[in-house]
Scaffold this active site. Structure first.
Site, PDB file in Angstrom:
ATOM      1  N   GLY A   1       0.815  -1.253   0.016  1.00 31.48           N
ATOM      2  CA  GLY A   1      -0.048   0.040   0.055  1.00 31.48           C
ATOM      3  C   GLY A   1       0.697   1.173   0.077  1.00 31.48           C
TER       4      GLY A   1
ATOM      5  N   HIS B   1      -0.607   1.602 -12.815  1.00 30.78           N
ATOM      6  CA  HIS B   1      -0.219   0.545 -13.513  1.00 30.78           C
ATOM      7  C   HIS B   1       1.461   0.905 -13.858  1.00 30.78           C
ATOM      8  CE1 HIS B   1       0.138  -3.260 -15.769  1.00 30.78           C
ATOM      9  NE2 HIS B   1       0.636  -2.778 -16.396  1.00 30.78           N
TER      10      HIS B   1
END
Ligand code: GRF
Length: 193
Positions: free
Chosen positions: A13, A110
């Site tokens: 995260g 991404h």
């Protein structure tokens, strides 16, 4: 009023943490309202909980059907009155059950210069292809994997002695700058913020 953004994670995260940090800036137009994960041991979940952010774990292992997991997650997200969702290392292929209700409001980061290298092992593939630059992309999530409209990109050089890990580390530094800015700009331009 700050817009309410939910973040989806599966692991460390670090992008989620960058979004949280940026949301505390005086000129931020969003707050991270909740963080959800498909993995109970995602490091980012414990961290978010410590920050006082609402968290939710829904284990994909509890669902045989992909759609059933997605429906459960969507129900949770709907309950949080969110304006947008940021996928940040959410390592799940999502079905229309989850994507359709949020289309146009769901972002992803991404680690490649899309449309190059959709899917996994992006850094290894960039090195093997002999590319001299790599990078990351923030895009809208659509039904096709890593295929939605591109909102922002950042580039880094590929060095001759790079391994997938060294390249990933260089790209990740840019991800942490790109995602908060792209989310902020998105909320302004889509009149969501
Ligand atoms: C990032 O490289 C992101 O682009 C990719 O998965 C990685 C997640 O890292 N989708 P983190 O969990 O945000 O640290």
């Amino acid at each position: 009023m700050k817009k309410r953004v939910g973040v989806l994670i599966s692991g460390t995260g670090s992008n989620m943490k960058a979004l949280v940090a940026a949301s505390h800036a005086a000129d931020s137009n969003y707050e991270i309202a909740c963080v959800a994960s498909n993995k109970a041991d995602a490091g980012g979940i414990a961290w978010a909980r410590e920050q006082g952010i609402a968290t939710k774990v829904i284990s994909h292992r509890d669902y045989i059907q992909r759609e059933a997991f997605d429906a459960q997650l969507n129900t949770y997200l709907k309950s949080q009155n969110l304006d947008a969702i940021a996928c940040a290392g959410f390592m799940r292929i999502m079905t229309p059950v989850l994507i359709a209700p949020w289309q146009g409001k769901m972002l992803n980061i991404h680690p490649s210069l899309l449309p190059k290298y959709k899917g996994l092992h992006t850094h290894q593939r960039a090195i093997e292809a002999g590319d001299n630059e790599a990078g990351c992309t923030v895009h809208l999530v659509t039904l096709e994997l890593d295929d939605g409209p591109i909102l922002a990109q950042a580039r880094v050089p590929v060095h001759a002695d790079d391994t997938p890990d060294t390249l990933a580390a260089r790209v990740l530094i840019e991800e942490h700058k790109l995602y908060p800015q792209a989310l902020k700009d998105f909320l302004i331009t889509r009149n969501l913020g």
